[in-house]
Design an enzyme around this catalytic site. Structure first.
Site, mmCIF file in Angstrom:
data_model
loop_
_atom_site.group_PDB
_atom_site.id
_atom_site.type_symbol
_atom_site.label_atom_id
_atom_site.label_comp_id
_atom_site.label_asym_id
_atom_site.label_seq_id
_atom_site.Cartn_x
_atom_site.Cartn_y
_atom_site.Cartn_z
ATOM 1 N N ASP A 194 0.929 -1.164 0.143
ATOM 2 C CA ASP A 194 -0.052 0.000 0.077
ATOM 3 C C ASP A 194 0.827 1.348 -0.015
ATOM 4 O O ASP A 194 1.735 1.182 0.915
ATOM 5 C CB ASP A 194 -0.894 0.028 1.306
ATOM 6 C CG ASP A 194 -1.805 -0.984 1.242
ATOM 7 O OD1 ASP A 194 -2.168 -1.656 0.101
ATOM 8 O OD2 ASP A 194 -2.358 -1.433 2.423
ATOM 9 N N HIS A 203 -3.384 0.315 -3.320
ATOM 10 C CA HIS A 203 -2.989 -1.016 -3.222
ATOM 11 C C HIS A 203 -2.489 -1.985 -4.609
ATOM 12 O O HIS A 203 -3.190 -1.786 -5.429
ATOM 13 C CB HIS A 203 -4.320 -1.791 -2.992
ATOM 14 C CG HIS A 203 -4.266 -3.445 -2.691
ATOM 15 N ND1 HIS A 203 -4.443 -3.898 -1.440
ATOM 16 C CD2 HIS A 203 -3.976 -4.209 -3.385
ATOM 17 C CE1 HIS A 203 -4.302 -5.357 -1.332
ATOM 18 N NE2 HIS A 203 -4.016 -5.383 -2.677
ATOM 19 N N GLU A 228 -8.985 0.225 -4.291
ATOM 20 C CA GLU A 228 -8.206 1.002 -3.505
ATOM 21 C C GLU A 228 -7.148 1.367 -4.344
ATOM 22 O O GLU A 228 -6.160 0.775 -4.905
ATOM 23 C CB GLU A 228 -7.541 -0.098 -2.502
ATOM 24 C CG GLU A 228 -8.827 -0.783 -1.651
ATOM 25 C CD GLU A 228 -8.099 -1.699 -0.643
ATOM 26 O OE1 GLU A 228 -8.861 -2.191 0.465
ATOM 27 O OE2 GLU A 228 -6.853 -2.062 -0.533
#
Length: 281
Positions: A172, A256, A253
């Site tokens: 991340d 991510h 996301e």
């Protein structure tokens, strides 16, 4: 070396990025995405050491900023997460070396990568699951999941019992401008939702991505059509830079990414996040 356009671009370039067709999302945001393959999955086994091909990211590229949220209280649970003994990014060596190549492209353009989370032990994922089942603990709801009922976190895909992070090739991260004042300074006062305007939500030196990290909201979907202008350009800049080095973005996301092919596509590890877990350079 491939050059890419900076996210702070001309109005015409921003409009061009804004005209990209957003991806269709058949599933909600996945906080801990299960493996999407048919082969047998090896269960996580407690261990004190990582395999030899795991490395500390700092041993491969010390210039990449590390803002490891789960080793602190600055996260959606509001406390240090099990298994994070040090604020350290650990990855498989191929993933770490790919980040090094991406960083080499960004630095001459005035930017740096910043990682929020890397390898995640299974015991940390188990902590997420226990927290999600405790419906009375909503201390961080106003910031991280204000529009999601906590009893929907599993059904809506925000929490799951396995995470690709535990396989060691998922990270991340975001992009920051060189010379930015610093990382997280503390909670926004008053606490504002993670999708509030950048100047109103929790302080972070990331370029403006439209939401903060770990925002449990559909606005965190990488190509959500409501994210426009510079925010959209910044997301595409991050995605494009990493795609060029073999990383695949999770559409739900923006932060991510998984390096492909994964070194351990079917194994979920549980050694702690600490320097003594990995060998030297």
């Amino acid at each position: 070396m491939k050059k890419r356009t900076s996210p702070l671009v001309t109005a015409g370039a921003v409009l061009a990025l804004g005209s990209l067709t957003p991806a269709a999302h058949a599933s909600p945001v996945a906080r801990a995405t299960p493996a999407a393959h048919a082969t047998a999955v090896a269960p996580a086994a407690p261990a004190s050491k990582a395999p030899a091909d795991f490395v500390a990211l700092s041993s491969v590229d010390p210039s990449i900023i590390q803002d490891m949220r789960y080793a602190t209280k600055v996260n959606f649970i509001g406390r240090r997460i099990d298994g994070y003994r040090e604020p350290l990014c650990i990855l498989t060596r191929p993933a770490a070396e790919a980040l090094h190549r991406a960083q080499a492209e960004l630095l001459p353009q005035g930017y740096s990568l910043k990682v929020y989370d890397c390898y995640r032990p299974q015991r940390a994922v188990d902590h997420f699951v226990r927290w999600a089942k405790d419906l009375d603990d909503e201390r961080m709801k106003a910031e991280f999941y204000p529009r999601v009922a906590k009893d929907r976190l599993f059904a809506d895909g925000y929490i799951a019992e396995k995470s690709g992070h535990s396989r060691g090739s998922t990270v991340d991260l975001t992009i920051v401008e060189l010379g930015s004042p610093g990382a997280v300074g503390g909670p926004a006062r008053p606490v504002r939702p993670c999708y509030a305007p950048q100047g109103e939500r929790r302080p972070d030196d990331s370029v403006d991505m439209g939401t903060g990290f770990d925002c449990f909201d559909t606005l965190a979907h990488t190509d959500d059509p409501r994210i426009e202008g510079v925010q959209r350009a910044n997301r595409q800049f991050l995605k494009g830079t990493l795609a060029g080095e073999g990383f695949v973005n999770l559409p739900e996301e923006w932060w991510h990414f998984t390096y492909k092919p994964e070194t351990y596509p079917d194994t979920y590890f549980d050694f702690p996040v600490a320097h003594r877990s990995v060998a030297g350079p």
